[in-house]
Design an enzyme around this catalytic site. Structure first.
Site, mmCIF file in Angstrom:
data_model
loop_
_atom_site.group_PDB
_atom_site.id
_atom_site.type_symbol
_atom_site.label_atom_id
_atom_site.label_comp_id
_atom_site.label_asym_id
_atom_site.label_seq_id
_atom_site.Cartn_x
_atom_site.Cartn_y
_atom_site.Cartn_z
ATOM 1 N N GLN A 103 0.738 -1.130 0.122
ATOM 2 C CA GLN A 103 0.051 0.494 0.394
ATOM 3 C C GLN A 103 1.340 1.293 -0.239
ATOM 4 O O GLN A 103 1.726 1.459 0.903
ATOM 5 C CB GLN A 103 -0.462 -0.121 1.196
ATOM 6 C CG GLN A 103 -2.209 0.843 1.280
ATOM 7 C CD GLN A 103 -2.530 1.108 3.094
ATOM 8 O OE1 GLN A 103 -2.881 1.980 3.400
ATOM 9 N NE2 GLN A 103 -4.173 0.811 2.099
ATOM 10 N N TYR A 173 -6.419 10.382 5.015
ATOM 11 C CA TYR A 173 -5.286 10.309 3.989
ATOM 12 C C TYR A 173 -5.190 11.624 3.306
ATOM 13 O O TYR A 173 -6.097 11.738 2.890
ATOM 14 C CB TYR A 173 -4.901 9.086 3.974
ATOM 15 C CG TYR A 173 -3.682 9.010 5.457
ATOM 16 C CD1 TYR A 173 -3.491 9.533 6.348
ATOM 17 C CD2 TYR A 173 -3.488 7.770 5.470
ATOM 18 C CE1 TYR A 173 -3.207 8.695 7.431
ATOM 19 C CE2 TYR A 173 -2.325 6.917 5.867
ATOM 20 C CZ TYR A 173 -2.984 7.558 7.738
ATOM 21 O OH TYR A 173 -2.808 6.691 8.594
ATOM 22 N N ARG A 319 -7.939 -7.692 11.639
ATOM 23 C CA ARG A 319 -7.789 -8.076 13.355
ATOM 24 C C ARG A 319 -7.890 -8.902 13.020
ATOM 25 O O ARG A 319 -7.249 -10.403 13.714
ATOM 26 C CB ARG A 319 -8.775 -7.408 13.988
ATOM 27 C CG ARG A 319 -8.456 -5.794 14.270
ATOM 28 C CD ARG A 319 -9.366 -4.726 14.647
ATOM 29 N NE ARG A 319 -10.161 -4.798 13.996
ATOM 30 C CZ ARG A 319 -11.895 -4.377 14.545
ATOM 31 N NH1 ARG A 319 -11.775 -4.395 15.592
ATOM 32 N NH2 ARG A 319 -12.490 -4.514 13.697
ATOM 33 N N CYS A 345 -11.735 -5.917 20.912
ATOM 34 C CA CYS A 345 -11.591 -4.384 21.869
ATOM 35 C C CYS A 345 -10.099 -3.851 20.825
ATOM 36 O O CYS A 345 -10.565 -2.302 21.457
ATOM 37 C CB CYS A 345 -10.708 -5.542 22.886
ATOM 38 S SG CYS A 345 -8.250 -5.959 22.305
ATOM 39 N N CYS A 359 -1.733 -7.871 20.971
ATOM 40 C CA CYS A 359 -2.896 -8.337 20.524
ATOM 41 C C CYS A 359 -3.466 -9.280 21.918
ATOM 42 O O CYS A 359 -2.721 -9.933 22.433
ATOM 43 C CB CYS A 359 -3.071 -9.774 19.628
ATOM 44 S SG CYS A 359 -4.316 -9.823 19.012
ATOM 45 N N LYS A 427 -20.241 -7.752 23.801
ATOM 46 C CA LYS A 427 -19.415 -8.320 24.793
ATOM 47 C C LYS A 427 -19.359 -10.063 24.207
ATOM 48 O O LYS A 427 -18.480 -10.411 25.473
ATOM 49 C CB LYS A 427 -18.596 -8.269 25.770
ATOM 50 C CG LYS A 427 -18.091 -6.002 26.011
ATOM 51 C CD LYS A 427 -17.402 -5.594 27.081
ATOM 52 C CE LYS A 427 -15.944 -6.047 26.890
ATOM 53 N NZ LYS A 427 -15.332 -5.710 28.010
#
Length: 641
Positions: A103, A173, A319, A345, A359, A427
């Protein structure tokens, strides 16, 4: 045959052929060095994801201009001196059969002048919503120079062995700043209507196309909806996508948000899974080139359905692959119960603002090049006290390495205080992670004894070679005048007493536990009054969930008192004190909940030091911990013994 046929079908973007439809999202790791060079650590990190079976990796945002480098954790490609390190990275990925796209990025006004030493630049002199710093408005000549730097970056990417490039046109950006009516108020040919605001992005694609092979992948990542009042919306982004397609874009990677809407940009557990899929579907309806969907996609069934329903052509996992680099292989092989699921989270996002990536559920980040599960040549008899995240992670690793492990838990079920954390609304993913930890331990030869209280004498009789104390904190109620005689509850008991505690609830302490308990009770129709002595609610939570839980409490009508200290508690009332204001009595409460201080729990450790050869302490027993620290400490002990 796989249960997810579309997800594991091959695909092609230009010259890039991939074995499945899963793409690793470009997410910063801060594993490069401070000058932006590739390190052995970052190579090991991405190599692990390639081994895990993802279709292709998108390398994290990489600076094409030093002025556009957002921080010292950002990789660079603005000079030929970066090519050897990048080539070493791509060679490592290709050696294990992986594919990798880079990227290319310029942060524009979101670059930090105190870091770059230069004033940030932008299409218009409008301050950053985050830093509030006023950027320099780019001249036409400067715009052309930056466009050429994107092309130079693409040329270096080919020399470095990358299988394609992705242009970062999203998330506030520089390219996104040009596209957005919120940040671009120019009156020349680079501002105005959609076509003119798209000119910068269009010319980047067109210029790159002149310098790369005809079928070389040039992917554009856009924010199809900026989730702000005056920013881009899907309908205009459809027009932008068509412009980029005509300019020569090979695919459109559809994301969302900018810095002003950052609380939605990386969706935490308060936002729905797949929350940006509708944007990808909208873009796909107007272009013929492939479309990539992203946005908290953690369930392979959801990913398969998106593809089957033709809402997108590829699924981008961020993630999810931080949490478990082997997610693709495990899903393909039907080992869904072994997937270490991301709990959204956002501790990973918080971590890269100040240090390297970590993590909560994956304590092996940054350790990919180290053999953590090597079998021991000297098996030991190990006793673990406590079945929370620290104890479970230690038990799993120690038993997997060949030690003889026994775990004692004083309660009737495993999980420790983490079980209560998973009760709060939205959660549920925390509960799934806890179930994962327990199931992994049960697959080993660990002996688990529930309802087993540990004492110095019982530990002595066990005669362990090593003891791991993960038995939780010493919980001490906060001392407030009146707490002894008025039936107050602590947070844990309040979670368990929701049906019997009445309707009007006061919660003293608006930290993470207090806010999530308030959300839990308010969601059940309780009338909540929350008192916090600091200026901000939810301190200790990551910014994303903190924002959302506070918004939820406001919408549910909770009475929120900040900068207020509780000085007295009575039978159904409490008194709060604020600086320079008269004390205020709040009454009519059915139940009052007070916070608990989580203090180090060292008594047991001290009592066994003389007869246990090795004693280790982890998790809340050391000090108040989050699950991230608890799991990591358990693994560190598992490696050490």
């Amino acid at each position: 045959m796989t249960a997810f046929p579309k997800l594991f079908s091959p695909f092609k973007i230009g010259s890039l052929s991939v074995k499945n439809r899963m793409v690793m999202s470009p997410m910063e790791t801060h594993l490069c060095d401070k000058e932006g060079f590739v390190t052995e650590e970052i190579i090991a990190y991405y190599r692990e994801r390639a081994l895990g079976g993802v279709g292709y990796i998108t390398l994290e945002n990489t600076a094409i201009d030093p002025v556009g480098r957002v921080n010292d954790g950002m990789l660079c490609i603005h000079d030929n001196k970066f090519i050897p390190g990048l080539k070493k990275l791509t060679d490592s990925i290709h050696t294990v059969g992986g594919k990798i796209v880079i990227q290319l990025s310029h942060a524009g006004k979101e670059a930090l002048s105190y870091f770059t030493g230069l004033k940030p630049v932008a299409p218009s002199a409008i301050p950053s919503p985050l830093t509030k710093e006023m950027p320099k408005e780019l001249t036409g000549e400067e715009i052309k120079a930056i466009i050429n730097k994107f092309a130079d970056g693409a040329i270096r990417a080919i020399k470095s062995g990358f299988d394609g490039v992705e242009i970062h046109m999203a998330h506030g950006y520089l390219a996104n700043q040009f596209l957005s009516p919120e940040s671009n108020i120019r009156t020349d040919d680079y501002g105005g209507d959609t076509a003119r605001r798209s000119r910068f992005a269009r010319e980047i694609v067109e210029t790159i196309r002149k310098h790369v092979p005809e079928d070389y992948p040039v992917i554009c990542r856009i924010s199809a909806d900026e989730y702000t009042n005056s920013g881009l919306k899907l309908e205009e982004s459809k027009e932008i996508a068509r412009i980029l397609e005509k300019a020569g874009a090979s695919a459109i990677h559809v994301s969302a948000c900018n810095y002003a809407s950052a609380f939605f940009n990386i969706p935490c557990y308060y936002l729905e899974e797949g929350c940006f899929i509708h944007l990808a579907e909208g873009i796909k309806s107007v272009v013929k080139i492939p479309v990539l969907a992203v946005g908290r996609i953690v369930n392979p069934t959801m990913a398969e359905n998106v593809l089957q329903e033709n809402k997108a052509d590829l699924i981008v996992l961020g993630r999810t692959l931080i949490a478990d680099p082997y997610f693709p292989n495990k899903v393909k092989e039907g080992r869904l119960d072994e997937v270490r699921t991301c709990i959204s989270c956002n501790r990973c996002i918080e971590s890269i603002s100040e240090k390297k990536l970590v993590c909560t559920v994956n304590p092996y980040i940054g350790k990919e090049g180290i053999s953590c599960t090597t079998k021991t040549t000297q098996p030991k008899k190990i006793l673990i006290i406590g079945g929370g995240p620290a104890g479970l992670s230690a038990a799993h690793l120690l038993s997997s390495r060949g030690h003889n492990v026994t775990l004692w838990e004083k309660e009737s079920q495993l999980g420790g205080s983490f079980r209560y954390a998973s009760l709060a609304p939205r959660k549920e993913s925390l509960g799934k992670f806890l179930d994962y930890l327990i199931s992994q331990v049960k697959k080993t030869n660990t002996t688990i004894l529930l309802n087993k209280e540990a004492t110095a004498e019982s530990i002595k009789q066990f005669s362990a070679d090593a003891v791991v104390l993960a038995h939780g904190a010493r919980n001490v109620p906060v001392e407030i005048n009146g707490t002894q005689n008025n039936g107050v509850l602590n947070v844990t008991k309040a979670f368990l007493s929701a049906d019997t505690m009445g309707n009007n609830i006061a919660i003293v302490g608006g930290g993470p536990e207090g806010c999530e308990l308030a959300d839990f009770l308010a969601s059940r129709g309780k009338k909540i009054t929350l008192i916090e002595m600091r200026r901000v609610l939810g301190l200790g939570l990551v910014a994303h969930p903190r924002y959302h839980v506070c918004e939820r409490l406001k919408k549910m009508g909770a009475q929120l008192h900040i900068n207020a200290k509780v000085t007295e508690i009575g039978h159904n009332y409490l008194v709060i004190s604020r600086r320079r204001e008269a004390d205020q009595k709040l009454d009519g409460f059915d139940t009052i909940v007070i916070p608990t201080l989580h203090q180090p729990n060292s008594t047991l450790a001290a009592s066994i030091q003389t007869f246990v050869p090795e004693v280790y302490t982890a998790g809340d027993a050391v000090a108040g911990r989050t699950a991230l620290e608890a799991v990591a400490e358990g693994v560190e002990i598992g490696i050490k013994i």
